[in-house]
Design an enzyme around this catalytic site. Structure first.
Site, PDB file in Angstrom:
ATOM      1  N   ASN A  25     -17.790  -3.311   6.554  1.00 49.14           N
ATOM      2  CA  ASN A  25     -16.351  -3.536   6.539  1.00 49.14           C
ATOM      3  C   ASN A  25     -15.889  -4.652   5.619  1.00 49.14           C
ATOM      4  O   ASN A  25     -14.777  -4.611   5.114  1.00 49.14           O
ATOM      5  CB  ASN A  25     -15.854  -3.826   7.960  1.00 49.14           C
ATOM      6  CG  ASN A  25     -16.588  -4.970   8.608  1.00 49.14           C
ATOM      7  OD1 ASN A  25     -17.819  -4.953   8.683  1.00 49.14           O
ATOM      8  ND2 ASN A  25     -15.859  -5.963   9.062  1.00 49.14           N
ATOM      9  N   CYS A  29     -10.083  -1.545   5.828  1.00 47.77           N
ATOM     10  CA  CYS A  29     -11.546  -1.400   5.933  1.00 47.77           C
ATOM     11  C   CYS A  29     -11.980  -0.099   6.605  1.00 47.77           C
ATOM     12  O   CYS A  29     -12.914   0.565   6.156  1.00 47.77           O
ATOM     13  CB  CYS A  29     -12.153  -2.587   6.669  1.00 47.77           C
ATOM     14  SG  CYS A  29     -11.356  -2.993   8.226  1.00 47.77           S
ATOM     15  N   HIS A  65     -18.528  -1.236  10.489  1.00 46.73           N
ATOM     16  CA  HIS A  65     -17.675  -0.389  11.317  1.00 46.73           C
ATOM     17  C   HIS A  65     -18.353   0.969  11.531  1.00 46.73           C
ATOM     18  O   HIS A  65     -18.864   1.576  10.585  1.00 46.73           O
ATOM     19  CB  HIS A  65     -16.335  -0.140  10.619  1.00 46.73           C
ATOM     20  CG  HIS A  65     -15.423  -1.321  10.602  1.00 46.73           C
ATOM     21  ND1 HIS A  65     -15.707  -2.506  11.212  1.00 46.73           N
ATOM     22  CD2 HIS A  65     -14.190  -1.480  10.036  1.00 46.73           C
ATOM     23  CE1 HIS A  65     -14.697  -3.352  11.037  1.00 46.73           C
ATOM     24  NE2 HIS A  65     -13.775  -2.756  10.326  1.00 46.73           N
ATOM     25  N   ARG A 113       0.811  -1.229   0.000  1.00 47.85           N
ATOM     26  CA  ARG A 113       0.000   0.000   0.000  1.00 47.85           C
ATOM     27  C   ARG A 113       0.839   1.271   0.000  1.00 47.85           C
ATOM     28  O   ARG A 113       0.408   2.295  -0.508  1.00 47.85           O
ATOM     29  CB  ARG A 113      -0.945   0.006   1.216  1.00 47.85           C
ATOM     30  CG  ARG A 113      -2.111  -0.954   1.075  1.00 47.85           C
ATOM     31  CD  ARG A 113      -3.037  -0.890   2.275  1.00 47.85           C
ATOM     32  NE  ARG A 113      -4.036  -1.967   2.220  1.00 47.85           N
ATOM     33  CZ  ARG A 113      -4.647  -2.477   3.281  1.00 47.85           C
ATOM     34  NH1 ARG A 113      -4.384  -2.010   4.496  1.00 47.85           N
ATOM     35  NH2 ARG A 113      -5.522  -3.443   3.156  1.00 47.85           N
TER      36      ARG A 113
END
Lengths: 347, 347, 347, 347
Positions: free
Chosen positions: A323, A145, A238, A109
């Site tokens: 999520n 997430c 979430h 990432r």
């Protein structure tokens, strides 16, 4: 039109299973191959996987023979749901061998040449793959997430008003912990006030996603973020309690209008998994609630509510997002759809 | 020594029942009278109350006849667990009639002549009752459940280092909602992001409690507080994610030492309900957890953990405290013990 | 084809809301009128109802003005989701005034002239309404939630092998308790071993439903049933642990085949709410599970599993069914569809 | 009096931790040694164990160095909380080497020379150890968690009225599944209708425990038992819905009196862990409830309620007992106390 064959790495895990569930009857993609660990390889998927989704295992996937995660797949498009402990090496091998890898793992990432994409937020960042030194292959990543829900809500605000700082406390569902992440005793009638690595991701990933791409590199956004992450006793969804300080404080109405009117490439291109509206604001003070709103827009919409003045920042508000759909498997699929629509997959 | 007779108003409600449970076998106090609404008055307590505590209803209370909440009690010391909708009028009547009322209701918390007391934090504020214009009677109040845990953790920090601002997000147990506050369907597999009036209390009550009493009035503390309050699916124990900005940032060690070494009047006077330590810091990153730590010190100790640097404030940390013991009934009893030890009750 | 206008009595309660949710976009029926208590009457539905469904309130219903539950509705077809405390009188008034009332309340279930219907089980019993002394109106009833799941699983077994006795222990979801039936504290981290009136219903209703209609009266089935009913901490989906003694014990394979091959009028007539299969047997020993299987067949299918020999009865098995869909609102709608298909409504 | 040193095998697991928690400050026993797997051996207990109890890890145990589970312990009295996969071999080695082993594992429960003991039920069975061919050592076992609660409730009924058959459906807590038995996602908002091996244990263990010892062997009781076992979403406390057929049906009052008047050796000998009453009947129809009653008698008392006629058996009733206290660690300790009091340990 023939569907596009795709392969799934890490197909027996929780994100892998969710990918299989969501790709069932997908308009463009068809799961042709599934890969998993050595202990699963060679078995029928129906035997190798302990299926934990609520819908039934799709018959065609059940009958696939699980392959090792080695770059000898026929499908050139690969969804990676691999665990971070192995994702780095395997995804690299696949990319080198010419596969187009869309990954849900955290390993790449922050690689300067790897895009970190939320299709409604930074679709242009996919051009960063041109900097990758693989011939046909590439790696593109989906954020964490809790990042995805938050950044979707921030994007229209950053664009219209400019954000100075973000303070966020999360109440995260257990499905985000994977199948073996938590025992049932840990979280029942309890709160776990710590999720390893989560706060770091939530403080850092938004800066890359909201950054700008120029000259083959991403200039990170200059937003100050502080995060506190908790695991609570809820299956899916979430919740994030957010505080925001703008460069210049807009009116409450302007903020709500920014959310409710927000659409982007996936909506305009009518991608199959794109919700009609990525962000919806609810006026009722008891909204958003994860059980009520996690399935909004097929689990791809972020529900927002409780926008009110803050004595320390400019505003407080609360968001809820699914999520494992928007925050994992669904987000990955939407990236693939964006790539296809822009000619990066089969074009 | 003969025990001191006390009466309980609102004895059939959830705080009233917890008072009865905690006063069972109390070293100093004995429940001699119970009062409740007109529909309960005249019945045996065992018939009038739908007992919801985990321990059995004490026999001697079971056999008391419930009285109306009118100032004809024999006991001169009154614990009020009345609902705010009626507490104001009734408590005033009792005080006027010479009763010493220790109240858990919110009605008089901000009356300039009524002390709002956490015995370890502002024991000196009880002198404010001298300003009240009743002959022998007075009203003294216990703060809101989420306030008490927070302010206990803040007190040693405010004393030693000075606090500039506090940001707090709560994850609150359902027992705080009273028996009829929430249906089971509302909160199960869900988060309710709004508790009516709660954020206002949490932003304002600490300022009075941490204020200073001089010339018969309290000078509120100059701390900037922002609160976000959520109800989650847990039986007992409030968790609060806190961020703090000091006037001058102390070291992490100094903060932890301030908590762990904190004792005050209730400990020094060895009050019956006082925990040995009001605040305990846990090093384990997975602490505090409400199920594990809510019963610490008999439910009277605040558990703290996860002290770490914050990119926006100075530090972040998490606290857990028992909302119906320290946060309600136990806190009220500790106030009564403090009053007795200082000669305000029978002295 | 124009849709058929229907009215809903008790429209603001939990079954009423579920009816509204399920009738949204119904192929045949359109909600034209909603009735509720005097306190709601005259208000817009969106103001009168505290909407608790997970999907959004349908716009067209939101804008209906709530009526009193008096027989001046324009719609001649009435779904009653009234509470039993008022259903008896009101439903009778409507039937007398010519309305066709399909009721979810328990009041008339054992009236000798009122059919108690599960469309797959005893569709022929609807002819019993011919015995009712109303001109055009009638009352027809839907069984209790735990009865419906059980009897659907029993029907093919009774038909093919003959049942002597049934022993059943239930683990019931809280949504069956209505909005105000239980506080969240009651059931959390707990089991409530008693549901008022439930065991009586479960021991008696199956006998009428599985009985035979002849000469205008129902001859009750001669099955011996014992039931134990528990409330547990789950949102939706009743689980029932069943033991069965047959007149003559069939093979395990024959029992499973009876379930899996079971279809009836609703399937053959392809009624809009009929699931493709009313009962599905799962071989996996960990099935059925309420969270996984409650939505099977749109919540209208009963999931069965764990068929095994019993040392006392012939077999043991476990079933799961959706208590508010198949067990209440969905069951009521399927009755209405059956009535329409057989010419009892608008025919 | 000096305390008796004991060793604990499997000390890092969930039953081992509960033993450590319950033996803290025990009147007779002191934990001198702890054993666990090779990966833990050599480490301090505080490092080796992931402590999951609600109370703090006792300091003296925290500082013990974990040993391998080999028979070189100094303590001659050994509590085994080993997993069944290794308990068989290790316990045998210890017994051969002269250790007195009190085991919570299932391996030797049906060995004809090994007593399976509930101290209130079959204290005389401990004499069966005389048949074991070890010099000083022996093995004695504690039954399965769901067996213990049930058989405690059955014992006074079997003694006074004679039992013909028992039908039981369980709703079991997740703590019985051990730390890694279930993921939190499995059981949340769900029921798991299958617990491997549990029904077999519950159908068979009571027969040995309620059997009679003569001529060095146990004659199993002639009771017909059928069991159905479910895992539900609750932290602690097993609930069992029981049906009973007597040889001759006693009155309801006689049954309740049998329970409420039941005491046995542990009560008469005033063993430290013995509850004042092993079985308590509650009249309230909403009792027993696991959250309310699991801690009764320090977790050692079985709560019973809802005794009522049954259309198939004679009576139905419901019991609740604490699965990790009475059902595991506490039960094991009570066996050790019984052994010591009868002169089998240090006598």
């Amino acid at each position: 039109m023939d569907k596009i064959n795709v392969g799934i790495l890490g197909a027996t895990g929780s994100v892998g299973q969710k990918l299989i569930e969501l790709l069932q009857d997908h308009a463009w993609f068809k799961i042709a191959e599934v890969g998993a660990s050595e202990t699963s390889a060679g078995k029928l998927y129906s035997y190798a996987a302990t299926w934990a989704m609520n819908s039934a295992m799709p018959d065609d996937v059940a009958n696939l023979t699980v392959k090792k995660c080695a770059p000898d797949f026929d499908s050139k498009i690969i969804f990676s749901a691999l665990d971070a402990s192995v994702a780095g090496e395997i995804e690299l091998e696949f990319a080198k061998a010419g596969y187009k890898v869309i990954s849900n793992a955290r390993n790449f990432r922050f690689d300067p040449k790897v895009p970190l994409i939320i299709p409604e937020v930074n679709p242009g960042h996919i051009n960063l793959i041109r900097e990758q030194n693989f011939e046909d292959g590439f790696i593109i990543t989906n954020p964490n997430c809790s990042t995805i829900g938050l950044v979707l809500a921030l994007k229209p605000l950053e664009d219209q008003f400019g954000i100075e700082s973000i303070n966020v406390t999360t109440l995260q569902a257990i499905s985000g912990a994977g199948f073996s992440g938590l025992t049932s005793l840990d979280v029942m009638d309890n709160v776990i006030p710590y999720i390893k690595g989560e706060e770091e991701k939530l403080e850092r990933e938004p800066l890359k996603i909201l950054g700008s791409l120029a000259d083959g590199k991403i200039d990170f956004a200059g937003i100050n973020i502080s995060a506190q992450c908790n695991r609570i006793s809820i299956t899916d969804g979430h919740t994030e309690c957010v505080q925001i300080k703008f460069r210049e404080k807009p009116s409450r109405e302007d903020v709500i209008h920014a959310w409710n009117s927000f659409i982007a490439d996936p909506q305009e291109m009518m991608l199959p998994s794109a919700p009609r509206r990525p962000v919806v604001y609810f006026d009722d003070p008891y909204s958003p609630q994860p059980r009520k709103h996690r399935d909004l827009g097929g689990g791809m919409t972020v529900a927002v509510g409780r926008l009110r003045d803050c004595p320390i920042f400019d505003y407080k508000f609360t968001i809820t997002s699914h999520n494992t759909v928007r925050g994992a498997a669904g987000g990955t699929i939407l990236i693939a759809e964006l790539l296809e629509a822009k000619g990066f997959l089969t074009g």
